[in-house]
Design an enzyme around this catalytic site. Structure first.
Site, PDB file in Angstrom:
ATOM      1  N   ALA A 100       0.850  -1.179   0.000  1.00 40.68           N
ATOM      2  CA  ALA A 100       0.000   0.000   0.000  1.00 40.68           C
ATOM      3  C   ALA A 100       0.888   1.232   0.000  1.00 40.68           C
ATOM      4  O   ALA A 100       2.093   1.140   0.269  1.00 40.68           O
ATOM      5  CB  ALA A 100      -0.894   0.017   1.245  1.00 40.68           C
ATOM      6  N   VAL A 249       7.906  -3.495 -10.138  1.00 36.31           N
ATOM      7  CA  VAL A 249       9.193  -3.380 -10.828  1.00 36.31           C
ATOM      8  C   VAL A 249       9.735  -4.769 -11.132  1.00 36.31           C
ATOM      9  O   VAL A 249       9.811  -5.637 -10.245  1.00 36.31           O
ATOM     10  CB  VAL A 249      10.190  -2.567  -9.992  1.00 36.31           C
ATOM     11  N   HIS A 514      10.582  -8.253  11.628  1.00 43.89           N
ATOM     12  CA  HIS A 514      11.646  -7.250  11.721  1.00 43.89           C
ATOM     13  C   HIS A 514      12.850  -7.712  10.906  1.00 43.89           C
ATOM     14  O   HIS A 514      13.978  -7.697  11.369  1.00 43.89           O
ATOM     15  CB  HIS A 514      12.065  -7.041  13.179  1.00 43.89           C
ATOM     16  N   HIS A 557      12.221  -0.818  17.994  1.00 40.08           N
ATOM     17  CA  HIS A 557      11.493  -1.355  16.851  1.00 40.08           C
ATOM     18  C   HIS A 557      11.940  -0.620  15.597  1.00 40.08           C
ATOM     19  O   HIS A 557      12.451   0.497  15.656  1.00 40.08           O
ATOM     20  CB  HIS A 557       9.991  -1.222  17.063  1.00 40.08           C
TER      21      HIS A 557
END
EC number: 1.1.3.4
Length: 577
Positions: A100, A249, A514, A557
């Site tokens: 998004a 791409v 992560h 984070h």
């Protein structure tokens, strides 16, 4: 007028094929939109962003502060799956990644906790000159628009130290209206203090140790998520020198007559109607497609391990073996308890506790430090062999020794426990911050629509299991300590009769989402993919700016650090003008 037409409706195939921009940015996520905003602030500089996702500003699964997980496994999520994790009960692990405008900042957990200063300083220790806490801290502040807590939020545990924050940046950071009223934060704080963990009034000044009530990426007044699109794109979308183009791409296009470092002239992409089109970059191509997509696009473009490129019939443009290697993520285990009083679980519970090795191992610390230090040569060998010797034993030894020093000598936080709510349960979400295991992300086909093979190799280093189990045991001790003890009844996951052991760790964890390191910033002789200017080795004008360049895992984070990295990267680009 021409550019406004493009913004509103995307140009036809014929129009796009002849367009040139100064900068073509692959990926309209956290880093891509940050860089696009800063570069296009100069009106004579043209910038195009290519993003497969769409504008989701009115999608409640994105905008809702209480909606974590609602966007998972929808069209807003890439819905990746790992390969079978042979060191983790042979299971496949879900990977959620934002598709998004705003990328993963549109679907993440909204957490805003910066890294420990020593973790950022370690980047420079690895040979990345100029990447340290003192150079990055101003960019943390530059990106931030901190919202001072209301009295009610302060009563609910919110706190801050004014000098740690920026107040005029694009990203709204603060405490949501959905924080629970009452004494829950105080009770959690007292319990951690009874276990020896002090309250940290603000984890965003370079020290995350202890218990804190952390802020989030929210626009409090509008009560919506403050993602990268809302922060960096929507306010400037009317700039005539900045365009957003929808497309996937396929590869970077290289200028064929260059004799030295490769020169990118643009990108090839597939539009939503299935046509293959091109955009041309007068100055640079910037990869900001994330730690899964960016290495895949490099490989599809002929940049990477020659063996992998040859296997997939891709002409070798730049032999760069570490592309896609050094993949690092944190395994996350969850423990759930039934609350005695259901209304304790109302609202968002942003409670984090950061733990050091000394906290975990106490008087056994020295023995464990020596044992693990002695194992590093074996670990480096194991990881190198798993990469088919693509990453050298000396490079891995250097990385692992530094990581070991951070954990056992510098005593930086090495584990995190969220005290939180999951559906109707009170919970501890627990994970080691710096696992020693490493894996890879590689293409398996020359078809850009096929997902790359994502193999973090969770628990290939068995010590990570031992460590994760120790953190889980601490979480159990928390719920057995007053006053938390009176808040919960029986453990519901795993059920009260299930032992917390290595088998449970390996079989019940999930990815922390992560992922870092797959286009790692290191000196080339250590197996790096990009240098300190984030330019891909062997190229003149291709940079990577996203989580894939981070050389190691962090406390805190990723989101806050990625905004800071992207802000600094934009200045590095403009310094070359």
């Amino acid at each position: 007028m021409f550019y406004h037409i493009l913004l509103l409706g995307f140009l036809t195939q014929t129009s796009i094929q002849t367009i040139h921009y100064d900068y073509v940015i692959i990926g309209g996520g956290t880093c891509g939109l940050t860089v696009a905003n800063r570069l296009s602030s100069h009106p004579d500089t043209t910038v195009a962003v290519i993003e497969p996702g769409k504008d989701e500003h009115d999608n409640p699964n994105v905008t809702s502060i209480l909606g974590l997980g609602l966007a998972f496994n929808t069209s807003v999520d890439w819905q990746y799956m790992s390969t079978n994790q042979i060191y983790a009960a042979n299971q496949q692990v879900e990977y959620h990644s934002g598709k998004a405008w705003g990328g993963s900042s549109a679907i993440n957990g909204l957490t805003y906790i910066r890294a420990q200063n020593a973790h950022i300083d370690a980047w420079e220790t690895l040979g990345n000159e100029g990447w340290n806490w003192s150079t990055l801290f101003p960019y943390y502040r530059k990106s931030e628009a901190f919202q001072i807590p209301t009295p009610a939020q302060t009563d609910a545990g919110a706190s801050y130290i004014p000098d740690y924050h920026g107040y005029t940046g694009p990203v709204n950071v603060g405490y949501p209206l959905e924080m629970p009223n009452g004494s829950l934060a105080s009770l959690v704080n007292i319990t951690w203090r009874n276990l020896g963990y002090e309250f940290n009034p603000d984890p965003n000044g370079g020290y995350v140790d202890g218990f804190s009530v952390w802020p989030m990426t929210v626009d409090r007044d509008k009560d919506v998520r403050a993602d990268a699109a809302r922060a960096y794109y929507y306010p400037v979308r009317e700039r005539t020198n900045l365009v957003m183009i929808q497309g996937l791409v396929n590869r970077i296009i290289w200028k064929e007559d260059t004799m030295e470092d490769a020169l990118a002239e643009g990108v090839e992409f597939t539009a939503p109607d299935g046509t293959v089109q091109r955009l041309y970059a007068n100055k640079e191509v910037i990869l900001s497609a994330g730690a899964i997509r960016s290495p895949a696009i490099l490989e599809l473009s002929g940049v990477g391990n020659p063996d992998i490129l040859t296997q997939n019939n891709i002409p070798i443009r730049i032999p760069l073996p570490a592309v896609g290697e050094n993949a690092q993520d944190q395994p996350n285990n969850v423990i759930l308890y039934a609350p005695r009083t259901p209304n304790l679980t109302d609202g968002i519970l942003p409670y984090a506790t950061f733990i050091t090795a000394s906290d975990l191992f106490g008087p056994n610390l020295s023995t464990i430090a020596n044992t693990t230090l002695a194992a590093i040569p074996e670990w480096a060998t194991t990881l190198s062999l798993a990469s088919n010797s693509t990453v050298s034993i000396p490079s891995l030894t250097t990385q692992l020794l530094l990581q070991h020093s951070l954990i056992f000598t510098d005593q930086v936080p090495c584990a995190e426990i969220f005290t939180t709510r999951i559906e109707s349960s009170l919970a501890s979400s627990v994970w080691p911050l710096m696992p020693f295991s490493r894996g890879s992300v590689h293409i398996t086909s020359s078809n850009p629509e096929e997902y790359p093979a994502l193999d973090p190799r969770f628990f290939i280093i068995d010590w990570d299991v031992t460590f994760a189990l120790k953190v889980a045991e601490l979480a159990g001790l928390f719920w057995a300590t007053e006053p938390a003890r009176w808040m919960v009844g029986e453990r519901v996951f795993p059920s009260a009769g299930v032992e917390l052991d290595a088998e449970w760790v390996r079989g019940s964890f999930y990815a922390n989402h992560h992922l870092v390191g797959t286009a790692i910033m290191l000196p080339r002789e250590l197996g790096g993919v990009v240098g300190t200017n984030l330019r891909v080795y062997g190229t003149r004008n291709v940079r990577v700016i996203d989580a894939s360049v981070l050389p190691m895992h962090l406390s805190g984070h990723l989101t806050s650090t990625l905004y800071a990295v992207a802000e600094r990267a934009a200045d590095l680009i403009m310094d070359d003008w």
